[in-house]
Design a protein around this motif. Structure first.
Motif, PDB file in Angstrom:
ATOM      1  N   SER A   1    -109.343 -48.202  53.701  1.00  9.96           N
ATOM      2  CA  SER A   1    -107.948 -48.593  53.752  1.00  9.96           C
ATOM      3  C   SER A   1    -107.447 -48.880  52.344  1.00  9.96           C
ATOM      4  O   SER A   1    -108.086 -49.583  51.581  1.00  9.96           O
ATOM      5  CB  SER A   1    -107.825 -49.837  54.634  1.00  9.96           C
ATOM      6  OG  SER A   1    -106.504 -50.297  54.626  1.00  9.96           O
ATOM      7  N   LEU A   2    -106.304 -48.310  52.036  1.00  9.58           N
ATOM      8  CA  LEU A   2    -105.685 -48.553  50.730  1.00  9.58           C
ATOM      9  C   LEU A   2    -104.584 -49.583  50.892  1.00  9.58           C
ATOM     10  O   LEU A   2    -103.791 -49.520  51.826  1.00  9.58           O
ATOM     11  CB  LEU A   2    -105.087 -47.273  50.162  1.00  9.58           C
ATOM     12  CG  LEU A   2    -106.073 -46.149  49.877  1.00  9.58           C
ATOM     13  CD1 LEU A   2    -105.329 -44.900  49.451  1.00  9.58           C
ATOM     14  CD2 LEU A   2    -107.049 -46.573  48.802  1.00  9.58           C
ATOM     15  N   HIS A   3    -104.539 -50.499  50.009  1.00  7.19           N
ATOM     16  CA  HIS A   3    -103.511 -51.534  50.068  1.00  7.19           C
ATOM     17  C   HIS A   3    -102.446 -51.215  49.035  1.00  7.19           C
ATOM     18  O   HIS A   3    -102.525 -51.654  47.891  1.00  7.19           O
ATOM     19  CB  HIS A   3    -104.140 -52.907  49.830  1.00  7.19           C
ATOM     20  CG  HIS A   3    -105.160 -53.237  50.861  1.00  7.19           C
ATOM     21  ND1 HIS A   3    -104.822 -53.612  52.134  1.00  7.19           N
ATOM     22  CD2 HIS A   3    -106.510 -53.197  50.832  1.00  7.19           C
ATOM     23  CE1 HIS A   3    -105.913 -53.824  52.847  1.00  7.19           C
ATOM     24  NE2 HIS A   3    -106.953 -53.566  52.074  1.00  7.19           N
ATOM     25  N   TRP A   4    -101.462 -50.415  49.448  1.00  9.11           N
ATOM     26  CA  TRP A   4    -100.406 -50.008  48.538  1.00  9.11           C
ATOM     27  C   TRP A   4     -99.569 -51.216  48.141  1.00  9.11           C
ATOM     28  O   TRP A   4     -99.473 -52.199  48.858  1.00  9.11           O
ATOM     29  CB  TRP A   4     -99.536 -48.918  49.162  1.00  9.11           C
ATOM     30  CG  TRP A   4     -99.176 -49.137  50.600  1.00  9.11           C
ATOM     31  CD1 TRP A   4     -99.827 -48.618  51.686  1.00  9.11           C
ATOM     32  CD2 TRP A   4     -98.135 -49.956  51.120  1.00  9.11           C
ATOM     33  NE1 TRP A   4     -99.228 -49.059  52.834  1.00  9.11           N
ATOM     34  CE2 TRP A   4     -98.183 -49.892  52.521  1.00  9.11           C
ATOM     35  CE3 TRP A   4     -97.153 -50.755  50.544  1.00  9.11           C
ATOM     36  CZ2 TRP A   4     -97.305 -50.562  53.338  1.00  9.11           C
ATOM     37  CZ3 TRP A   4     -96.265 -51.429  51.373  1.00  9.11           C
ATOM     38  CH2 TRP A   4     -96.345 -51.318  52.742  1.00  9.11           C
ATOM     39  N   SER A   5     -98.965 -51.088  46.979  1.00  6.82           N
ATOM     40  CA  SER A   5     -98.159 -52.194  46.459  1.00  6.82           C
ATOM     41  C   SER A   5     -96.713 -51.783  46.179  1.00  6.82           C
ATOM     42  O   SER A   5     -95.871 -52.644  45.952  1.00  6.82           O
ATOM     43  CB  SER A   5     -98.801 -52.761  45.189  1.00  6.82           C
ATOM     44  OG  SER A   5     -99.020 -51.738  44.250  1.00  6.82           O
ATOM     45  N   VAL A   6     -96.430 -50.492  46.198  1.00  2.96           N
ATOM     46  CA  VAL A   6     -95.065 -49.999  45.991  1.00  2.96           C
ATOM     47  C   VAL A   6     -94.716 -49.073  47.147  1.00  2.96           C
ATOM     48  O   VAL A   6     -95.361 -48.042  47.336  1.00  2.96           O
ATOM     49  CB  VAL A   6     -94.927 -49.248  44.640  1.00  2.96           C
ATOM     50  CG1 VAL A   6     -93.502 -48.726  44.460  1.00  2.96           C
ATOM     51  CG2 VAL A   6     -95.329 -50.133  43.479  1.00  2.96           C
ATOM     52  N   ASP A   7     -93.721 -49.464  47.933  1.00  2.00           N
ATOM     53  CA  ASP A   7     -93.294 -48.680  49.094  1.00  2.00           C
ATOM     54  C   ASP A   7     -91.791 -48.442  49.013  1.00  2.00           C
ATOM     55  O   ASP A   7     -91.002 -49.334  49.313  1.00  2.00           O
ATOM     56  CB  ASP A   7     -93.635 -49.413  50.385  1.00  2.00           C
ATOM     57  CG  ASP A   7     -93.206 -48.651  51.630  1.00  2.00           C
ATOM     58  OD1 ASP A   7     -92.776 -47.481  51.506  1.00  2.00           O
ATOM     59  OD2 ASP A   7     -93.310 -49.223  52.726  1.00  2.00           O
ATOM     60  N   PRO A   8     -91.368 -47.237  48.605  1.00  2.00           N
ATOM     61  CA  PRO A   8     -89.939 -46.957  48.536  1.00  2.00           C
ATOM     62  C   PRO A   8     -89.331 -46.642  49.905  1.00  2.00           C
ATOM     63  O   PRO A   8     -88.150 -46.319  49.987  1.00  2.00           O
ATOM     64  CB  PRO A   8     -89.869 -45.749  47.606  1.00  2.00           C
ATOM     65  CG  PRO A   8     -91.151 -45.032  47.853  1.00  2.00           C
ATOM     66  CD  PRO A   8     -92.166 -46.129  48.100  1.00  2.00           C
ATOM     67  N   GLN A   9     -90.123 -46.757  50.948  1.00  2.00           N
ATOM     68  CA  GLN A   9     -89.687 -46.502  52.320  1.00  2.00           C
ATOM     69  C   GLN A   9     -89.018 -45.132  52.442  1.00  2.00           C
ATOM     70  O   GLN A   9     -87.949 -44.985  53.046  1.00  2.00           O
ATOM     71  CB  GLN A   9     -88.784 -47.623  52.818  1.00  2.00           C
ATOM     72  CG  GLN A   9     -89.507 -48.954  52.846  1.00  2.00           C
ATOM     73  CD  GLN A   9     -88.680 -50.079  53.436  1.00  2.00           C
ATOM     74  OE1 GLN A   9     -87.522 -49.921  53.797  1.00  2.00           O
ATOM     75  NE2 GLN A   9     -89.300 -51.234  53.550  1.00  2.00           N
ATOM     76  N   ASP A  10     -89.686 -44.133  51.880  1.00  2.00           N
ATOM     77  CA  ASP A  10     -89.139 -42.777  51.918  1.00  2.00           C
ATOM     78  C   ASP A  10     -89.046 -42.221  53.333  1.00  2.00           C
ATOM     79  O   ASP A  10     -88.278 -41.305  53.602  1.00  2.00           O
ATOM     80  CB  ASP A  10     -89.922 -41.842  50.998  1.00  2.00           C
ATOM     81  CG  ASP A  10     -91.394 -41.720  51.336  1.00  2.00           C
ATOM     82  OD1 ASP A  10     -91.982 -42.696  51.862  1.00  2.00           O
ATOM     83  OD2 ASP A  10     -91.965 -40.657  51.069  1.00  2.00           O
ATOM     84  N   TRP A  11     -89.770 -42.801  54.273  1.00  2.00           N
ATOM     85  CA  TRP A  11     -89.693 -42.374  55.676  1.00  2.00           C
ATOM     86  C   TRP A  11     -88.317 -42.671  56.269  1.00  2.00           C
ATOM     87  O   TRP A  11     -87.906 -42.060  57.249  1.00  2.00           O
ATOM     88  CB  TRP A  11     -90.800 -43.034  56.502  1.00  2.00           C
ATOM     89  CG  TRP A  11     -90.808 -44.540  56.395  1.00  2.00           C
ATOM     90  CD1 TRP A  11     -91.467 -45.289  55.458  1.00  2.00           C
ATOM     91  CD2 TRP A  11     -90.104 -45.467  57.217  1.00  2.00           C
ATOM     92  NE1 TRP A  11     -91.224 -46.626  55.649  1.00  2.00           N
ATOM     93  CE2 TRP A  11     -90.383 -46.776  56.733  1.00  2.00           C
ATOM     94  CE3 TRP A  11     -89.269 -45.346  58.319  1.00  2.00           C
ATOM     95  CZ2 TRP A  11     -89.851 -47.919  57.310  1.00  2.00           C
ATOM     96  CZ3 TRP A  11     -88.747 -46.498  58.892  1.00  2.00           C
ATOM     97  CH2 TRP A  11     -89.048 -47.766  58.390  1.00  2.00           C
ATOM     98  N   ARG A  12     -87.562 -43.583  55.663  1.00  2.00           N
ATOM     99  CA  ARG A  12     -86.201 -43.886  56.120  1.00  2.00           C
ATOM    100  C   ARG A  12     -85.187 -42.891  55.569  1.00  2.00           C
ATOM    101  O   ARG A  12     -84.002 -42.988  55.847  1.00  2.00           O
ATOM    102  CB  ARG A  12     -85.787 -45.288  55.690  1.00  2.00           C
ATOM    103  CG  ARG A  12     -86.519 -46.374  56.407  1.00  2.00           C
ATOM    104  CD  ARG A  12     -85.940 -47.709  56.034  1.00  2.00           C
ATOM    105  NE  ARG A  12     -86.648 -48.757  56.752  1.00  2.00           N
ATOM    106  CZ  ARG A  12     -86.191 -49.969  56.921  1.00  2.00           C
ATOM    107  NH1 ARG A  12     -85.017 -50.307  56.418  1.00  2.00           N
ATOM    108  NH2 ARG A  12     -86.896 -50.861  57.582  1.00  2.00           N
ATOM    109  N   GLN A  13     -85.659 -41.999  54.713  1.00  2.00           N
ATOM    110  CA  GLN A  13     -84.871 -40.933  54.098  1.00  2.00           C
ATOM    111  C   GLN A  13     -83.737 -41.431  53.200  1.00  2.00           C
ATOM    112  O   GLN A  13     -82.605 -40.973  53.299  1.00  2.00           O
ATOM    113  CB  GLN A  13     -84.366 -39.958  55.156  1.00  2.00           C
ATOM    114  CG  GLN A  13     -85.480 -39.284  55.895  1.00  2.00           C
ATOM    115  CD  GLN A  13     -85.016 -38.150  56.772  1.00  2.00           C
ATOM    116  OE1 GLN A  13     -83.833 -37.929  56.975  1.00  2.00           O
ATOM    117  NE2 GLN A  13     -85.967 -37.408  57.293  1.00  2.00           N
TER     118      GLN A  13
END
Length: 65
Positions: A1-13
């Motif tokens: 499991s990777l614990h990302w620290s930057v999520d631009p929430q690109d899935w929300r488009q």
């Protein structure tokens, strides 16, 4: 499991500019950036990479995970 620290929430488009700005602003040494490559239209994420990668490669050594 990777614990990302930057999520631009690109899935929300969001726009490619918003994705790029979020990643560039919040990425620090040791950050793990979460970007999606599936699950629908990823053209905004793809276009954002044209701004993200040159910026981050100037500032850090990048490693794919």
């Amino acid at each position: 499991s990777l614990h990302w620290s930057v999520d631009p929430q690109d899935w929300r488009q969001p726009s490619s500019g918003q994705i790029a700005s979020t990643v560039i602003k919040h990425t620090r040494k040791g950050s793990i950036v979460l970007l999606h490559d599936g699950g629908g239209d990823r053209s905004r994420t793809y276009r954002a990479l044209h701004r993200i990668l040159p910026n981050l490669t100037r500032r850090f050594r990048l490693a794919p995970l």
